[in-house]
Design an enzyme around this catalytic site. Structure first.
Site, PDB file in Angstrom:
ATOM      1  N   GLY A  13      42.864  50.503  53.585  1.00 31.36           N
ATOM      2  CA  GLY A  13      42.914  51.679  52.358  1.00 31.36           C
ATOM      3  C   GLY A  13      43.702  52.633  52.460  1.00 31.36           C
ATOM      4  O   GLY A  13      43.997  53.285  51.342  1.00 31.36           O
ATOM      5  N   MET A  96      42.000  40.825  50.490  1.00 33.92           N
ATOM      6  CA  MET A  96      41.997  39.914  51.227  1.00 33.92           C
ATOM      7  C   MET A  96      41.242  38.765  50.884  1.00 33.92           C
ATOM      8  O   MET A  96      41.170  37.791  51.685  1.00 33.92           O
ATOM      9  CB  MET A  96      41.732  40.344  52.643  1.00 33.92           C
ATOM     10  CG  MET A  96      42.527  41.352  53.222  1.00 33.92           C
ATOM     11  SD  MET A  96      44.564  41.141  53.030  1.00 33.92           S
ATOM     12  CE  MET A  96      45.234  40.487  54.006  1.00 33.92           C
ATOM     13  N   LEU A  99      40.984  35.331  44.089  1.00 32.57           N
ATOM     14  CA  LEU A  99      40.337  35.314  43.029  1.00 32.57           C
ATOM     15  C   LEU A  99      40.676  33.715  42.430  1.00 32.57           C
ATOM     16  O   LEU A  99      41.243  33.190  42.557  1.00 32.57           O
ATOM     17  CB  LEU A  99      40.816  36.456  42.005  1.00 32.57           C
ATOM     18  CG  LEU A  99      40.724  37.784  42.644  1.00 32.57           C
ATOM     19  CD1 LEU A  99      41.466  38.878  41.690  1.00 32.57           C
ATOM     20  CD2 LEU A  99      39.052  38.145  42.447  1.00 32.57           C
ATOM     21  N   ASN A 113      49.367  42.693  42.409  1.00 37.76           N
ATOM     22  CA  ASN A 113      49.315  42.627  44.353  1.00 37.76           C
ATOM     23  C   ASN A 113      50.444  43.147  44.864  1.00 37.76           C
ATOM     24  O   ASN A 113      51.834  43.025  44.448  1.00 37.76           O
ATOM     25  CB  ASN A 113      49.143  41.217  44.476  1.00 37.76           C
ATOM     26  CG  ASN A 113      48.601  41.137  45.869  1.00 37.76           C
ATOM     27  OD1 ASN A 113      47.852  41.547  46.507  1.00 37.76           O
ATOM     28  ND2 ASN A 113      49.175  40.058  46.530  1.00 37.76           N
ATOM     29  N   HIS A 115      52.428  42.669  48.781  1.00 31.68           N
ATOM     30  CA  HIS A 115      52.348  41.535  49.643  1.00 31.68           C
ATOM     31  C   HIS A 115      53.369  42.070  50.978  1.00 31.68           C
ATOM     32  O   HIS A 115      54.439  42.417  50.375  1.00 31.68           O
ATOM     33  CB  HIS A 115      52.642  40.108  49.459  1.00 31.68           C
ATOM     34  CG  HIS A 115      52.522  39.224  50.491  1.00 31.68           C
ATOM     35  ND1 HIS A 115      51.370  38.790  50.916  1.00 31.68           N
ATOM     36  CD2 HIS A 115      53.382  38.626  51.223  1.00 31.68           C
ATOM     37  CE1 HIS A 115      51.480  37.901  51.874  1.00 31.68           C
ATOM     38  NE2 HIS A 115      52.645  37.814  51.999  1.00 31.68           N
ATOM     39  N   VAL A 150      48.527  31.287  44.806  1.00 31.50           N
ATOM     40  CA  VAL A 150      48.491  32.473  45.660  1.00 31.50           C
ATOM     41  C   VAL A 150      49.861  32.970  46.060  1.00 31.50           C
ATOM     42  O   VAL A 150      50.670  32.209  46.556  1.00 31.50           O
ATOM     43  CB  VAL A 150      47.566  32.156  46.902  1.00 31.50           C
ATOM     44  CG1 VAL A 150      47.578  33.248  47.920  1.00 31.50           C
ATOM     45  CG2 VAL A 150      46.453  31.856  46.926  1.00 31.50           C
ATOM     46  N   ASP A 151      50.008  34.320  46.121  1.00 27.27           N
ATOM     47  CA  ASP A 151      51.253  35.073  46.227  1.00 27.27           C
ATOM     48  C   ASP A 151      52.599  34.298  45.792  1.00 27.27           C
ATOM     49  O   ASP A 151      53.610  34.146  46.422  1.00 27.27           O
ATOM     50  CB  ASP A 151      51.516  34.974  48.188  1.00 27.27           C
ATOM     51  CG  ASP A 151      50.542  35.763  48.482  1.00 27.27           C
ATOM     52  OD1 ASP A 151      49.935  36.944  48.065  1.00 27.27           O
ATOM     53  OD2 ASP A 151      50.179  35.430  49.752  1.00 27.27           O
ATOM     54  N   ALA A 179      57.503  51.498  53.508  1.00 31.42           N
ATOM     55  CA  ALA A 179      58.123  50.674  52.253  1.00 31.42           C
ATOM     56  C   ALA A 179      56.807  50.563  51.050  1.00 31.42           C
ATOM     57  O   ALA A 179      57.268  50.736  49.782  1.00 31.42           O
ATOM     58  CB  ALA A 179      58.655  49.479  52.703  1.00 31.42           C
TER      59      ALA A 179
HETATM   60  C1  GAR Z   1      49.123  45.812  53.256  1.00 28.47           C
HETATM   61  O1  GAR Z   1      50.077  45.565  54.188  1.00 28.47           O
HETATM   62  C2  GAR Z   1      49.234  44.936  52.164  1.00 28.47           C
HETATM   63  O2  GAR Z   1      50.513  44.678  51.813  1.00 28.47           O
HETATM   64  C3  GAR Z   1      48.618  43.626  52.735  1.00 28.47           C
HETATM   65  O3  GAR Z   1      47.421  44.274  53.393  1.00 28.47           O
HETATM   66  C4  GAR Z   1      47.732  45.489  54.054  1.00 28.47           C
HETATM   67  C5  GAR Z   1      46.778  46.530  53.634  1.00 28.47           C
HETATM   68  O4  GAR Z   1      46.666  48.019  54.086  1.00 28.47           O
HETATM   69  N1  GAR Z   1      48.016  42.841  51.670  1.00 28.47           N
HETATM   70  C6  GAR Z   1      48.330  41.560  52.047  1.00 28.47           C
HETATM   71  O5  GAR Z   1      48.536  41.008  53.149  1.00 28.47           O
HETATM   72  C7  GAR Z   1      47.557  40.648  50.750  1.00 28.47           C
HETATM   73  N2  GAR Z   1      48.056  39.387  51.169  1.00 28.47           N
HETATM   74  P1  GAR Z   1      45.982  48.934  53.821  1.00 28.47           P
HETATM   75  O6  GAR Z   1      44.466  48.726  53.442  1.00 28.47           O
HETATM   76  O7  GAR Z   1      46.219  50.010  54.744  1.00 28.47           O
HETATM   77  O8  GAR Z   1      46.617  49.497  52.300  1.00 28.47           O
END
Ligand code: GAR
Length: 200
Positions: A13, A96, A99, A113, A115, A150-151, A179
């Site tokens: 989070g 993660m 949908l 989203n 990524h 996806v992505d 970033a």
């Molecule tokens: C983040 O780095 C986000 O970009 C990635 O999960 C992490 C969540 O961190 N998302 C993905 O890989 C989606 N495919 P957080 O819970 O500390 O925000």
């Protein structure tokens, strides 16, 4: 006019907290983004307690979705929350789960989203580790609209992150997060004010 947004998160989070810190108090940003609720798909996610502590007024919902068989019920409950809070944008921050095409098609250009790679490279899970192990010299972060693939949706914003010789997966992860914290709020403001140039 303020736009109500809901954040979907599965884990730590840190991006959710960063967005809340930016927009919740209304001290920064354009005042356009109102975070109305947070949804986690698992009760074990640290994001739940973090949000409750940081922003006690923001309702946090846990809707179980670990297995594919739970997706339909998750999406149906999510839709009722979206209706109740008059949500205009759905923000994925470390969400993660995938949908369904049916759900995504109901919210064109409304689901966003982040990524941790320069899409279209290193889609899917473990993007940071995969980029590091591949040996690329530059990776980064992408904020994009969610489509049924996806992505792969239209890109709103990207930031490049250089991988130095002394980097480890952990140090790269820290750079990627920095970033992310910089560009996600900016990308959201762009998307909410300008819309999707591919469509509008
Ligand atoms: C983040 O780095 C986000 O970009 C990635 O999960 C992490 C969540 O961190 N998302 C993905 O890989 C989606 N495919 P957080 O819970 O500390 O925000």
């Amino acid at each position: 006019m303020q736009k109500n947004c809901i954040i979907l998160a599965s884990g730590n989070g840190s991006n959710t907290l960063n967005l809340i810190n930016k927009f919740y108090t209304g001290k920064t940003g354009s005042g356009l983004i109102n975070i109305s609720a947070v949804v986690s798909n698992t009760s074990y996610a640290p994001v739940i307690d973090k949000v409750k502590k940081t922003a006690p007024d923001i309702p946090v919902f846990t809707i179980p979705f670990t297995f594919l068989s739970e997706r339909e019920a998750f999406e149906s409950r999510l839709e009722s929350i979206i209706e109740k809070y008059k949500i205009k944008f759905i923000i994925l921050a470390g969400f993660m789960k995938i949908l369904s095409k049916e759900f995504v098609s109901k919210f064109p250009c409304k689901i966003i989203n982040i990524h941790p790679s320069l899409l279209p490279a290193f889609k899917g899970r473990d993007a940071i580790k995969n980029a590091f192990e591949y040996g690329v010299k530059y990776t980064g972060v992408t904020v994009h609209y969610v489509t049924s693939e996806v992505d792969a949706g239209p890109i709103i914003c990207q930031e490049i992150v250089k991988i130095d010789d002394f980097d480890t997966v952990e140090s790269l992860e820290a750079k990627i997060h920095e970033a992310e914290y910089r560009i996600y709020p900016i990308a959201l403001e762009i998307a909410l004010t300008e819309g999707n140039p591919h469509v509008n």
